[in-house]
Scaffold this active site. Structure first.
Site, PDB file in Angstrom:
ATOM      1  N   SER A 157      43.808 -41.596 -16.008  1.00  0.00           N
ATOM      2  CA  SER A 157      43.885 -43.005 -16.364  1.00  0.00           C
ATOM      3  C   SER A 157      43.411 -43.213 -17.807  1.00  0.00           C
ATOM      4  O   SER A 157      44.027 -42.696 -18.737  1.00  0.00           O
ATOM      5  CB  SER A 157      43.080 -43.835 -15.364  1.00  0.00           C
ATOM      6  OG  SER A 157      43.376 -45.199 -15.483  1.00  0.00           O
ATOM      7  N   ASP A 311      52.183 -44.561  -8.415  1.00  0.00           N
ATOM      8  CA  ASP A 311      51.342 -45.278  -9.369  1.00  0.00           C
ATOM      9  C   ASP A 311      52.079 -46.502  -9.912  1.00  0.00           C
ATOM     10  O   ASP A 311      53.161 -46.381 -10.473  1.00  0.00           O
ATOM     11  CB  ASP A 311      50.969 -44.336 -10.519  1.00  0.00           C
ATOM     12  CG  ASP A 311      49.845 -44.871 -11.394  1.00  0.00           C
ATOM     13  OD1 ASP A 311      49.659 -46.092 -11.466  1.00  0.00           O
ATOM     14  OD2 ASP A 311      49.157 -44.042 -12.006  1.00  0.00           O
ATOM     15  N   HIS A 340      47.705 -45.423  -7.908  1.00  0.00           N
ATOM     16  CA  HIS A 340      46.839 -45.063  -9.031  1.00  0.00           C
ATOM     17  C   HIS A 340      45.457 -44.628  -8.554  1.00  0.00           C
ATOM     18  O   HIS A 340      44.877 -43.678  -9.093  1.00  0.00           O
ATOM     19  CB  HIS A 340      46.713 -46.243  -9.992  1.00  0.00           C
ATOM     20  CG  HIS A 340      46.021 -45.889 -11.270  1.00  0.00           C
ATOM     21  ND1 HIS A 340      46.582 -45.074 -12.229  1.00  0.00           N
ATOM     22  CD2 HIS A 340      44.789 -46.221 -11.753  1.00  0.00           C
ATOM     23  CE1 HIS A 340      45.752 -44.930 -13.239  1.00  0.00           C
ATOM     24  NE2 HIS A 340      44.654 -45.616 -12.976  1.00  0.00           N
TER      25      HIS A 340
END
Length: 366
Positions: A157, A311, A340
């Site tokens: 991320s 995601d 995610h």
């Protein structure tokens, strides 16, 4: 530490938050870099990075792995889920350095800015860029550990955003790179989503312009923040298939009240906002006058780009578009219904995929 009044003007000061302690996050060291100038023009008078290490640096200093942290995360999730002798990030083979990003609550952050940093506490904290994190990490590794080249840089991320910055800012220092569930250039969709996260916090009257006395005064805003994460952090299939039942929750509401809300309401609002501002503006093209192809073309590392198929922040197609611009890079897609937030490693099938892809990368010549 609480807000104090000087004359007639209240000056923001650092506040206590028991979440950001060794009790919750385990062992880490605070390493000072001194005065640190930021890309947006601000200055951190005495930058302290919270660093956790695993394993031993060899004599050649060529077995070092840098792990970068994500939004709201610390080294703790990597210690508990990603690092160990049964994982690709094996401390019996590598010297693994996890550096907490600036503003994450353990490194120098709005809520803990005291001493030399007292002037930038709370609402006075300057804007920080992803590039600032990476420059600080490079300085830390070089000055404190004598590490000039990394066997691997890996992060998920916002950690992936930092990984890409390493690839284009210090290409000769990175032998291998693995950005997981994150892109080199933030999308307009992600910017708007993150703005909703920001407004959930700042619209709480208890936020008080960033000068609240405790994170508990902003609990309503932090709960709204958690609710927005529920919509996008987990995939539509996660909710449709009621995957939360496998996590031993009896209802959707119980999952929110027992997992997501407590996770975020323990945190400091200003720290989250500091990281959100960075996330929104993550863009390696800034290093090349806005030319993404030129920036990514600098990469010299053997790279594995690792998106998560469900995601909703960083879909596979966004990774594929950047992959075409990145030399020496191939893609491996993680299959995980969580979306995610699969990054937390909750699903038993997640880490075996990550370990496989990272081990393939570590075993490759670079």
């Amino acid at each position: 530490m609480t807000a104090v009044t000087t004359g007639t003007t209240a000056q923001p000061t650092a506040i206590e938050n028991p979440y950001y302690t060794h009790e919750f996050h385990g062992d880490y060291d605070l390493i000072g870099l001194g005065e640190f100038a930021l890309e947006e023009g601000g200055v951190i008078p005495d930058l302290q990075l919270a660093v956790a290490t695993f394993g031993t640096l060899n004599a050649a200093k060529d077995n070092a792995i840098l792990v970068t942290t994500w939004y709201s995360g610390t080294h703790q999730i990597f210690r508990d889920v990603y690092i160990g002798p049964d994982h690709a990030l094996n401390p019996e083979r590598y010297f693994i350095v996890v550096v907490n990003q600036i503003g994450n609550g353990l490194s120098t952050s709005p809520h803990n800015a005291s001493g030399a940093n007292a002037g930038i506490a709370m609402s006075n904290f300057p804007h920080v860029r992803i590039g600032d994190d990476v420059r600080a990490q490079e300085q830390l590794l070089r000055e404190h550990y004598g590490i000039d080249r990394l066997a691997l840089v890996v992060g998920g991320s916002m950690g992936a955003q930092q990984t890409y910055e390493w690839m284009v800012r210090f290409p000769q220092k990175v032998r291998r790179a693995a950005p997981i569930a994150g892109t080199a250039q933030n999308t307009p969709h992600d910017f708007l989503y993150t703005q909703a996260l920001v407004e959930a916090i700042t619209s709480d009257p208890g936020f008080a312009g960033g000068n609240y006395r405790s994170n508990t005064e902003v609990e309503a805003g932090l709960k709204r923040h958690a609710g927005i994460w529920a919509v996008m952090g987990f995939s539509t299939e996660f909710w449709k298939q009621e995957v939360w039942r496998a996590l031993e929750f009896e209802s959707r509401e119980a999952f929110m009240a027992g997992f997501l809300e407590p996770y975020f309401t323990a945190m400091d609002p200003n720290d989250l906002l500091c990281m959100a501002w960075k996330w929104q503006r993550g863009d390696v093209a800034r290093t090349a006058g806005g030319d993404l192809a030129e920036a990514l073309g600098r990469n010299e590392a053997v790279a594995r780009v690792i998106p998560i198929n469900e995601d909703m922040f960083f879909p596979v197609r966004d990774h594929e578009a950047e992959l075409e611009l990145t030399p020496h890079a191939t893609i491996r897609v993680v299959d995980d219904l969580l979306g995610h937030l699969a990054l937390f490693g909750v699903a038993p099938t997640y880490m075996p995929q990550i370990d496989q892809y990272l081990q393939e990368l570590l075993d490759s010549p670079a």
